[in-house]
Every structure is written in C-alpha cells, then in structure tokens.
Design a protein around this motif. Structure first.
Motif, PDB file in Angstrom:
ATOM      1  N   GLN A 184       0.904  -1.281  -0.162  1.00 64.15           N
ATOM      2  CA  GLN A 184      -0.195   0.019  -0.110  1.00 64.15           C
ATOM      3  C   GLN A 184       0.744   1.030  -0.064  1.00 64.15           C
ATOM      4  O   GLN A 184       1.647   1.338   0.774  1.00 64.15           O
ATOM      5  CB  GLN A 184      -0.509   0.339   1.787  1.00 64.15           C
ATOM      6  N   SER A 239       0.211   3.851   0.854  1.00 64.50           N
ATOM      7  CA  SER A 239      -0.168   5.073   1.630  1.00 64.50           C
ATOM      8  C   SER A 239       0.709   4.686   3.022  1.00 64.50           C
ATOM      9  O   SER A 239       0.515   6.040   4.086  1.00 64.50           O
ATOM     10  CB  SER A 239      -1.779   4.803   1.924  1.00 64.50           C
ATOM     11  N   VAL A 240       1.543   4.047   3.210  1.00 64.16           N
ATOM     12  CA  VAL A 240       2.207   3.298   4.424  1.00 64.16           C
ATOM     13  C   VAL A 240       3.845   3.703   3.993  1.00 64.16           C
ATOM     14  O   VAL A 240       4.849   3.713   4.993  1.00 64.16           O
ATOM     15  CB  VAL A 240       1.696   2.449   5.133  1.00 64.16           C
ATOM     16  N   GLU A 260       6.267   5.936   6.221  1.00 67.12           N
ATOM     17  CA  GLU A 260       6.626   5.774   7.517  1.00 67.12           C
ATOM     18  C   GLU A 260       7.642   4.212   7.175  1.00 67.12           C
ATOM     19  O   GLU A 260       8.356   4.173   7.988  1.00 67.12           O
ATOM     20  CB  GLU A 260       5.111   5.441   8.191  1.00 67.12           C
ATOM     21  N   GLU A 285       1.678  -6.748   5.675  1.00 65.36           N
ATOM     22  CA  GLU A 285       0.352  -6.745   6.483  1.00 65.36           C
ATOM     23  C   GLU A 285       0.289  -7.904   7.732  1.00 65.36           C
ATOM     24  O   GLU A 285       0.923  -8.954   6.598  1.00 65.36           O
ATOM     25  CB  GLU A 285      -0.742  -6.410   5.059  1.00 65.36           C
ATOM     26  N   THR A 326       2.785  -4.016   8.655  1.00 68.01           N
ATOM     27  CA  THR A 326       2.988  -2.543   8.404  1.00 68.01           C
ATOM     28  C   THR A 326       1.749  -1.633   9.084  1.00 68.01           C
ATOM     29  O   THR A 326       2.135  -0.267   8.977  1.00 68.01           O
ATOM     30  CB  THR A 326       2.584  -2.207   6.877  1.00 68.01           C
ATOM     31  N   GLU A 327       0.749  -2.661   9.144  1.00 72.32           N
ATOM     32  CA  GLU A 327      -0.120  -1.902   9.927  1.00 72.32           C
ATOM     33  C   GLU A 327       0.242  -0.760  11.658  1.00 72.32           C
ATOM     34  O   GLU A 327      -0.127  -0.045  11.572  1.00 72.32           O
ATOM     35  CB  GLU A 327      -1.148  -3.007  10.970  1.00 72.32           C
ATOM     36  N   ARG A 374       1.570   2.861  10.719  1.00 80.63           N
ATOM     37  CA  ARG A 374       0.448   3.752  10.447  1.00 80.63           C
ATOM     38  C   ARG A 374       1.036   4.753  11.431  1.00 80.63           C
ATOM     39  O   ARG A 374       0.298   5.013  12.620  1.00 80.63           O
ATOM     40  CB  ARG A 374      -0.590   3.548  10.077  1.00 80.63           C
ATOM     41  N   THR A 375       0.689   6.008  10.803  1.00 84.74           N
ATOM     42  CA  THR A 375       0.649   7.378  11.992  1.00 84.74           C
ATOM     43  C   THR A 375      -1.147   7.552  11.839  1.00 84.74           C
ATOM     44  O   THR A 375      -1.451   7.394  11.548  1.00 84.74           O
ATOM     45  CB  THR A 375       1.904   8.716  11.616  1.00 84.74           C
ATOM     46  N   GLU A 376      -1.254   7.580  13.575  1.00 86.78           N
ATOM     47  CA  GLU A 376      -2.704   7.722  13.214  1.00 86.78           C
ATOM     48  C   GLU A 376      -3.010   9.985  13.118  1.00 86.78           C
ATOM     49  O   GLU A 376      -1.941  10.429  13.952  1.00 86.78           O
ATOM     50  CB  GLU A 376      -3.599   7.743  15.300  1.00 86.78           C
TER      51      GLU A 376
END
Length: 249
Positions: free
Chosen positions: A19, A21-22, A25, A125, A142-143, A146-148
């Motif tokens: 992904q 999106s990650v 990070e 994942e 990778t979970e 993730r930056t909250e």
C-alpha cells in the motif's frame, strides 16, 4: 557485512501487493536498520490500480520498474523483482534487502539471499503467510507503522489497530531469559530481544501496544527489571536493562 545503520539496503517493493499510503512510514522504519541506497517499486504502471503510487514515487525518489502483465495475475511483477534482487545480490552492492510484500511467492528469494550471508527485512500486512515471515531475519507488519491522524473536533474515533495478547509471549520470553541468563538469573534485555527475534522474526514490541521492548517487559508481572548505568570509554552513559524471572518466596 556492515552493521547497524551503516548497512546499505536495497528496498524492493511489490507495488501490486503493498500500500502506497504507508510507504513513507515504511522508509522511516528502514532508516533504523541502514541506508536505502536502492529503492524500486515493481508493477504494471499502465494500469489504473496503481495510480495511488504515482505521487509517492516522485516524492520519495522511488524508481518505478515497468512490468507489463503478459498473463493474468501478477507473476510477471514477481519475476521481475526476483531477477533484479538476484542481480543486486551477485553485484554485491547491498548489505541487505528490504522485501515489501505480503506475498508468499518471495519466500524462496528471502532464504536464497540469507544463504549468501545478507540480511533480509520483510515488510507486509498481518495476512502475510507464515512461511515468508519465517524466511526473513526480521519481519515488520505495516499496520504498526501507520501514523494516527489527529481527529477533528467531534469526529468519531478511528478504529484502533488490533493489538496482540502479550500473555502469549510468556513461554518465549522465559525461554529467551533461560538461554541468556547468568548464574544469578539476570539477563541483558538486548540479548533476550535478539534471541526472541531469531525464533520469531515478526516479534516487535509495537505489535503488543508498546513502543519499546523495555516498556513491554516492565508490564509483565512475572519479571523483575532493573536498570544499571553503563559508561562507555568516551564517558557517555548508556541504559543497561537487565531482567530475570521473579523468584518465588
């Protein structure tokens, strides 16, 4: 092989199975282990399903490697990544590899690289098959990267990432302490952590809701924890955490 942050790392991304999106990070995590001297992402960039990657590739200086899908599925992309990995391996231009995918097809690649004495960091994942996880020296889900995001006022809270049950670690931690303990029962936390990672490459304190291993062990009621100052020859004082199994009175 280079050690620590001196390692030159080849980051090879299966864009069909990772992904975008990650990825920022993820590269920050890679920097904890070394320098990403090679950054490549593999996929058929003529398709629309990878459009989310385009901005990320330019922003993070990741080289896209085009692989047309000659047949249905993603085997062409996998083959291209594997061939490039073997070229880098035999050119000896990297000390280690970061394989970014949740696909078990890269299990043999990881074991082959390790056979050559190179380190392999896997990123994927939680659905990643156990065979690929076990084939890596270390595997990061990778979970946990993730930056909250900061929630807007009155906005509903985002669903928290699932945290593994720390109680399941007890047999593994006790065995690691027994393997590293001195005669008085105390063992250095660093040695215990290394021992656990060799048995379980996916072990990471962040999977259990803790930022560091030292925080995790302090939460365990069956352990004693003490911190001894360790002064280096240059005068810098380092943290030296020691742990042992609590003795029954």
């Amino acid at each position: 092989m280079a050690n620590g942050n001196n390692q030159k790392l080849a980051v090879l991304i299966d864009a069909d199975n990772a992904q975008a999106s990650v990825i920022q990070e993820l590269l920050a995590e890679v920097s904890r282990y070394g320098t990403a001297t090679i950054k490549r992402a593999y996929g058929d960039w003529t398709t629309t399903n990878l459009k989310g990657w385009k901005e990320v590739l330019h922003k993070l200086a990741i080289q896209p490697i085009q692989q047309f899908s000659y047949t249905s599925g993603k085997n062409s992309t996998d083959a291209s990544l594997i061939i490039d990995a073997m070229d880098v391996l035999h050119d000896n231009t990297a000390d280690g590899f970061c394989l970014v995918s949740s696909d078990s097809d890269f299990t043999r690649l990881a074991t082959r690289i390790r056979e050559e004495g190179k380190v392999v960091y896997g990123f994927g994942e939680r659905k990643t098959p156990e065979a690929f996880v076990a084939a890596c020296d270390k595997f990061i889900y990778t979970e946990i990267l993730r930056t909250e995001p900061t929630p807007a006022k009155d906005a509903p809270k985002a669903e928290a990432v699932a945290v593994a049950d720390v109680r399941t670690l007890q047999p593994l931690i006790i065995a690691a302490i027994d393997a590293n303990a001195r005669e008085d029962g105390w063992a250095a936390l660093g040695g215990v952590g290394s021992h656990i990672s060799k048995i379980n490459p996916a072990f990471d304190a962040r999977n259990y809701g803790f930022k560091k291993l030292s925080e995790l062990v302090r939460s365990l009621t069956y352990l004693e924890v003490k911190e001894l100052p360790l002064v280096r020859p240059d005068g810098v004082t380092l943290s030296n955490v020691q742990i042992r199994i609590k003795r029954v009175a």
